[in-house]
Design a protein around this motif. Sequence first.
Motif, short mmCIF file in Angstrom:
data_model
loop_
_atom_site.label_atom_id
_atom_site.label_comp_id
_atom_site.label_asym_id
_atom_site.label_seq_id
_atom_site.Cartn_x
_atom_site.Cartn_y
_atom_site.Cartn_z
N ASN A 277 0.86 -1.19 0.00
CA ASN A 277 0.00 0.00 0.00
C ASN A 277 0.90 1.24 0.00
N LEU A 278 0.95 1.91 -1.15
CA LEU A 278 1.91 3.00 -1.34
C LEU A 278 1.21 4.33 -1.60
N ALA A 279 1.69 5.36 -0.92
CA ALA A 279 1.23 6.73 -1.19
C ALA A 279 2.42 7.51 -1.74
N VAL A 280 2.18 8.34 -2.75
CA VAL A 280 3.24 9.13 -3.38
C VAL A 280 2.84 10.59 -3.39
N VAL A 281 3.75 11.43 -2.91
CA VAL A 281 3.54 12.88 -2.96
C VAL A 281 4.65 13.50 -3.81
N THR A 282 4.32 14.59 -4.51
CA THR A 282 5.27 15.19 -5.46
C THR A 282 5.52 16.65 -5.10
N PRO A 283 6.37 16.93 -4.11
CA PRO A 283 6.52 18.29 -3.58
C PRO A 283 7.38 19.24 -4.40
N ALA A 284 7.85 18.83 -5.57
CA ALA A 284 8.56 19.77 -6.44
C ALA A 284 7.56 20.60 -7.23
N PHE A 285 6.28 20.23 -7.14
CA PHE A 285 5.23 20.92 -7.88
C PHE A 285 4.19 21.47 -6.91
N VAL A 286 3.62 22.62 -7.23
CA VAL A 286 2.50 23.13 -6.43
C VAL A 286 1.19 23.01 -7.19
N ALA A 287 1.26 22.65 -8.46
CA ALA A 287 0.05 22.44 -9.27
C ALA A 287 0.19 21.14 -10.05
N ASP A 288 -0.86 20.35 -10.07
CA ASP A 288 -0.80 19.08 -10.79
C ASP A 288 -0.60 19.30 -12.27
N CYS A 289 0.17 18.40 -12.88
CA CYS A 289 0.60 18.56 -14.26
C CYS A 289 0.88 17.19 -14.85
N LEU A 290 1.49 17.15 -16.02
CA LEU A 290 1.78 15.89 -16.69
C LEU A 290 2.58 14.95 -15.80
N GLU A 291 3.59 15.50 -15.11
CA GLU A 291 4.49 14.68 -14.30
C GLU A 291 3.80 14.08 -13.07
N THR A 292 2.77 14.74 -12.57
CA THR A 292 2.09 14.21 -11.39
C THR A 292 0.88 13.36 -11.78
N LEU A 293 0.13 13.81 -12.75
CA LEU A 293 -1.12 13.14 -13.12
C LEU A 293 -0.90 11.90 -13.98
N GLU A 294 -0.02 12.02 -14.97
CA GLU A 294 0.20 10.88 -15.88
C GLU A 294 1.37 10.01 -15.42
N GLU A 295 2.51 10.63 -15.17
CA GLU A 295 3.70 9.85 -14.83
C GLU A 295 3.53 9.10 -13.52
N ILE A 296 3.00 9.79 -12.50
CA ILE A 296 2.81 9.15 -11.20
C ILE A 296 1.41 8.55 -11.07
N GLY A 297 0.40 9.36 -11.30
CA GLY A 297 -0.97 8.92 -11.08
C GLY A 297 -1.42 7.78 -11.97
N MET A 298 -0.84 7.66 -13.15
CA MET A 298 -1.24 6.60 -14.08
C MET A 298 -0.14 5.55 -14.27
N ARG A 299 1.00 5.99 -14.82
CA ARG A 299 2.06 5.02 -15.15
C ARG A 299 2.64 4.34 -13.92
N ALA A 300 3.03 5.12 -12.93
CA ALA A 300 3.63 4.53 -11.72
C ALA A 300 2.63 3.64 -11.01
N HIS A 301 1.38 4.09 -10.97
CA HIS A 301 0.32 3.29 -10.35
C HIS A 301 0.19 1.94 -11.05
N GLU A 302 0.12 1.98 -12.37
CA GLU A 302 -0.03 0.74 -13.15
C GLU A 302 1.15 -0.20 -12.94
N GLU A 303 2.36 0.33 -12.95
CA GLU A 303 3.55 -0.51 -12.79
C GLU A 303 3.64 -1.07 -11.37
N PHE A 304 3.22 -0.29 -10.39
CA PHE A 304 3.23 -0.76 -9.00
C PHE A 304 2.32 -1.98 -8.86
N VAL A 305 1.14 -1.92 -9.44
CA VAL A 305 0.20 -3.03 -9.37
C VAL A 305 0.71 -4.23 -10.16
#
Length: 339
Positions: A277-305
Amino acid sequence: MKGVLLVNLGSPESPTPKDVKPYLDEFLMDKYVIDVPYLLRAFLVRGIILRKRPENAAEAYSKIWTKEGSPLVVISKNVHKKVQNKVNVPVALAMRYGTMTIQKGMQELKDKGVTEILLLPMYPQYAMASTKTIIVLAEELRKKHFPEMKIKVINSFYNKKDYIQNLADSIKNHLEGFDYDHLLFSYHGIPERHIRKTDITKSHCKMNKTCCVTASPAHEFCYRHQCHETTRQVVELLGIPKEKYSQTYQSRLAGDKWLDPYTDVEINKMPSKGIKNLAVVTPAFVADCLETLEEIGMRAHEEFVENGGENFKAIPCLNEDEAWMDTIANWINDWSNNN
């Protein structure tokens, strides 16, 4: 008269290769992003990278695009409106790349009678590929088009108490009800040479375990130190034990040695280490963007599973969080009232 210019990264006009290509060209041809001689940079970017990357990037952008447009731009515009409603000086919004240019933002302020600008790059940690390129361009534009203006810069805010409190509160709120095994702080990666280039002492940076925790004037511009310090202060505030969190860097390009450990590599190894059970936070950004929504929220999520993970939570950026809006407004009011 005083005014404020908020500046973020930028976005293509649409999630199509036709619009992504010129955006990437402007971004990657920036000498502070790919810091090699011009001819080599042009060969790498226009001769190699832009042959395939626009199509791949457009596909990624299309996954996160909204009816209103780019999430980064939409969020930034909403932040701009909310902050403007909380302060008594004019506030403008610009992007480093794309059509919402810094020059347009400065002109907007000039047209309102502004002669002194507070420049706020929307990056908590200082880096030459984000903060510095904004500051340099703004000063070049000031000299060329707005010589009567003065600029005051907020270089970074990674360790400001109110920002840290906002970030910690946001993480705590989003973790409520999620029984996580591990909290990962994933920062945007940069080449190690960028760290050495921004070392004002020219000797402190050793890229080891001690230089970032040994006091030095170099830390004012050291992205690596500032990332570590953001993490340290947040976990201290939240009381997270050492074994339940770690820090990595994402979004690296091939070829150079980038800051490590790498986010994708570490996430893919976690299930085998018992982290389900993993939670990921991206503190280099203050607004969600490609790197947070797609790279982490989608790709990283999929690979983790795919690697055996069970539950994955991508913690949103501060975005339009009301306490964060108050913090920005307080910084602006403090500056406008006390200078």
